[in-house]
Design an enzyme around this catalytic site. Structure first.
Site, PDB file in Angstrom:
ATOM      1  N   GLY A 136       0.842  -1.208   0.000  1.00 23.42           N
ATOM      2  CA  GLY A 136       0.000   0.000   0.000  1.00 23.42           C
ATOM      3  C   GLY A 136       0.866   1.243   0.000  1.00 23.42           C
ATOM      4  O   GLY A 136       1.816   1.333   0.771  1.00 23.42           O
ATOM      5  N   ARG A 142      13.452  10.158  -2.949  1.00 22.61           N
ATOM      6  CA  ARG A 142      14.344  11.303  -3.224  1.00 22.61           C
ATOM      7  C   ARG A 142      15.592  11.232  -2.339  1.00 22.61           C
ATOM      8  O   ARG A 142      16.716  11.458  -2.815  1.00 22.61           O
ATOM      9  CB  ARG A 142      13.563  12.597  -2.954  1.00 22.61           C
ATOM     10  N   ARG A 162       0.876  -4.978  -5.010  1.00 22.10           N
ATOM     11  CA  ARG A 162       0.948  -6.177  -4.156  1.00 22.10           C
ATOM     12  C   ARG A 162       1.143  -7.318  -5.155  1.00 22.10           C
ATOM     13  O   ARG A 162       0.263  -7.583  -5.961  1.00 22.10           O
ATOM     14  CB  ARG A 162      -0.338  -6.356  -3.358  1.00 22.10           C
ATOM     15  N   ASP A 191       4.858  -4.489   5.971  1.00 20.17           N
ATOM     16  CA  ASP A 191       5.355  -5.813   6.371  1.00 20.17           C
ATOM     17  C   ASP A 191       5.456  -6.806   5.213  1.00 20.17           C
ATOM     18  O   ASP A 191       6.393  -7.606   5.160  1.00 20.17           O
ATOM     19  CB  ASP A 191       4.623  -6.323   7.619  1.00 20.17           C
ATOM     20  N   THR A 240       4.198   2.799   6.001  1.00 20.32           N
ATOM     21  CA  THR A 240       2.849   2.231   6.021  1.00 20.32           C
ATOM     22  C   THR A 240       1.964   3.062   6.932  1.00 20.32           C
ATOM     23  O   THR A 240       2.364   3.367   8.062  1.00 20.32           O
ATOM     24  CB  THR A 240       2.846   0.766   6.506  1.00 20.32           C
ATOM     25  N   ASP A 271      -0.497   2.107   8.470  1.00 18.31           N
ATOM     26  CA  ASP A 271      -0.938   1.293   9.620  1.00 18.31           C
ATOM     27  C   ASP A 271       0.033   1.374  10.801  1.00 18.31           C
ATOM     28  O   ASP A 271      -0.308   0.995  11.917  1.00 18.31           O
ATOM     29  CB  ASP A 271      -1.069  -0.184   9.214  1.00 18.31           C
ATOM     30  N   ASP A 279       2.495  -0.521  11.684  1.00 16.03           N
ATOM     31  CA  ASP A 279       2.509  -1.803  12.388  1.00 16.03           C
ATOM     32  C   ASP A 279       3.850  -2.535  12.267  1.00 16.03           C
ATOM     33  O   ASP A 279       3.905  -3.760  12.363  1.00 16.03           O
ATOM     34  CB  ASP A 279       1.353  -2.700  11.893  1.00 16.03           C
ATOM     35  N   ARG A 295      -6.003  -2.522   9.108  1.00 19.23           N
ATOM     36  CA  ARG A 295      -6.472  -3.910   8.969  1.00 19.23           C
ATOM     37  C   ARG A 295      -6.361  -4.665  10.290  1.00 19.23           C
ATOM     38  O   ARG A 295      -7.314  -5.268  10.750  1.00 19.23           O
ATOM     39  CB  ARG A 295      -5.631  -4.595   7.897  1.00 19.23           C
TER      40      ARG A 295
HETATM   41  O1  F6P Z   1      -1.527   0.074   3.395  1.00 23.98           O
HETATM   42  C1  F6P Z   1      -2.246  -0.324   4.494  1.00 23.98           C
HETATM   43  C2  F6P Z   1      -3.723  -0.335   4.150  1.00 23.98           C
HETATM   44  O2  F6P Z   1      -4.149   0.960   3.788  1.00 23.98           O
HETATM   45  C3  F6P Z   1      -4.594  -0.879   5.270  1.00 23.98           C
HETATM   46  O3  F6P Z   1      -4.899   0.072   6.261  1.00 23.98           O
HETATM   47  C4  F6P Z   1      -5.785  -1.350   4.498  1.00 23.98           C
HETATM   48  O4  F6P Z   1      -6.453  -2.371   5.187  1.00 23.98           O
HETATM   49  C5  F6P Z   1      -5.183  -1.870   3.224  1.00 23.98           C
HETATM   50  O5  F6P Z   1      -3.956  -1.199   3.060  1.00 23.98           O
HETATM   51  C6  F6P Z   1      -6.028  -1.688   2.001  1.00 23.98           C
HETATM   52  O6  F6P Z   1      -5.353  -2.260   0.928  1.00 23.98           O
HETATM   53  P1  F6P Z   1      -5.780  -2.105  -0.606  1.00 23.98           P
HETATM   54  O7  F6P Z   1      -5.501  -0.691  -1.015  1.00 23.98           O
HETATM   55  O8  F6P Z   1      -4.937  -3.081  -1.330  1.00 23.98           O
HETATM   56  O9  F6P Z   1      -7.242  -2.392  -0.644  1.00 23.98           O
END
Ligand code: F6P
Length: 320
Positions: A12, A22, A73, A104, A127, A129, A131, A173
């Protein structure tokens, strides 16, 4: 001796990834390295989608959200065949080491490249998140909190004016990081996060009680990993008879100009990642802890992070 490094963004996107690219490019060039941008994360390695980055090719991006290298991804990279193609690309293009910027999943890819294929890799945490271990905060998280907070402030205007209960779903998530920070900063009445158990009946009881005392509007923040806002709102209406509205903030939290904090973090961490490579320290991720740059093993970085939510939650309940 490392002469040429690659840089990619994966998973993401997060605001501040561009500032990190940069920093890697310019700090690398400053140290006489050739820097190659890899497009669409690990997919770009598999498909050999590369472009050299010099000082000028990263001009004018420090303030931009998203990532100029794009991201993906990539399921193909999970399989041995995909990894083999990626490694061949790296060898063919004489890329001696790789900086991976992401969360991650990105780090897990780097662990594979380093341990299975002996490609020197270092990670930069990015990220929303937040995390990952080994850093107090990842690139993008501060901007995401501020974006969600701005939206929540606006929702409060209409909530108060129309005496309504709003259930606002934020991203995360498995992480309540955005939710708990937005709830505290936005003065939310209640917050649901995956890290803490909750009792919807008790919450509804509080709402009825508050309503009896003249409390006219509520903002309830829900992390997507804790519950679906729609379901929470349905339950509230069913149990209290009060009108609710639902807002799912979704991907707006991933976009926008990075905050100063994210840009500064990205500048520092991009340079720190290049320093790791120059010092032949691989299989590690850079981070900032208590204001200081540090590095941890990638395995440690992807272990489950203990987000500090409980003290914030208690404070939210007292201040509401
Ligand atoms: O990058 C993290 C995140 O934004 C999470 O908070 C979320 O659950 C997920 O990615 C959504 O992923 P995608 O954009 O692939 O639907």
């Amino acid at each position: 001796m490392i002469k040429r490094i690659g840089v990619l963004t994966s998973g993401g996107d997060a605001p501040g990834m561009n500032a990190a690219i940069r920093s890697v490019a310019r700090y690398g060039v400053h140290h006489k390295l050739e820097v190659i941008g890899i497009f669409r994360g690990y997919a770009g390695l598999i498909n050999e989608d590369l472009r050299p980055l010099d000082h000028r090719s990263v001009s004018g991006i420090i303030n931009r959200g998203g990532t100029i290298l794009e991201t993906a991804r990539c399921d193909e990279f999970l399989a041995e065949e995909g990894q083999r193609k990626a490694v061949e690309t790296l060898k063919r293009n004489k890329i001696d080491a790789l900086v991976v910027i992401g969360g991650d999943g990105t780090y897990r890819g780097a662990i594979q490249l380093w341990e299975r294929w002996h490609i020197p890799c270092v990670g930069v945490p990015a990220t929303i998140d937040n995390d990952l271990n080994g850093t107090d905060i990842a690139i993008g998280a501060d901007t995401a909190i501020n974006t969600a907070l701005e939206a929540t402030d606006k929702i409060r205007d209409t909530a108060t004016s129309m005496e309504r209960i709003f259930v606002v779903e934020v991203m995360g998530r498995d992480s309540g990081f955005i939710a708990i920070h937005v709830a505290l900063a936005g003065g939310a009445e209640e917050v649901l996060v995956p890290e803490l158990s909750y009792d919807l009946e008790e919450m509804c009881h509080d709402i009825v009680e508050g309503n009896r005392k003249g409390k006219i509007s509520w903002i309830i923040i829900v992390a997507e990993g804790a519950a679906k806002a729609e379901k929470v709102a349905e339950k509230i209406t069913e149990m209290t008879g009060l009108e609710t509205r639902v807002v799912v903030l979704g991907h707006i939290q991933r976009g926008g100009n990075p905050t100063a904090r994210d840009r500064i973090l990205a500048a520092r961490l991009g340079a720190a990642a290049v320093d790791l490579i120059l010092n032949d320290e691989f299989g590690k991720a850079v981070g900032v802890q208590d204001g200081e740059i540090n590095a941890v093993d990638l395995h440690l970085a992807v272990e489950e992070k203990e987000t500090v939510v409980e003290p914030f939650y208690r404070l939210i309940r007292i201040l509401t």
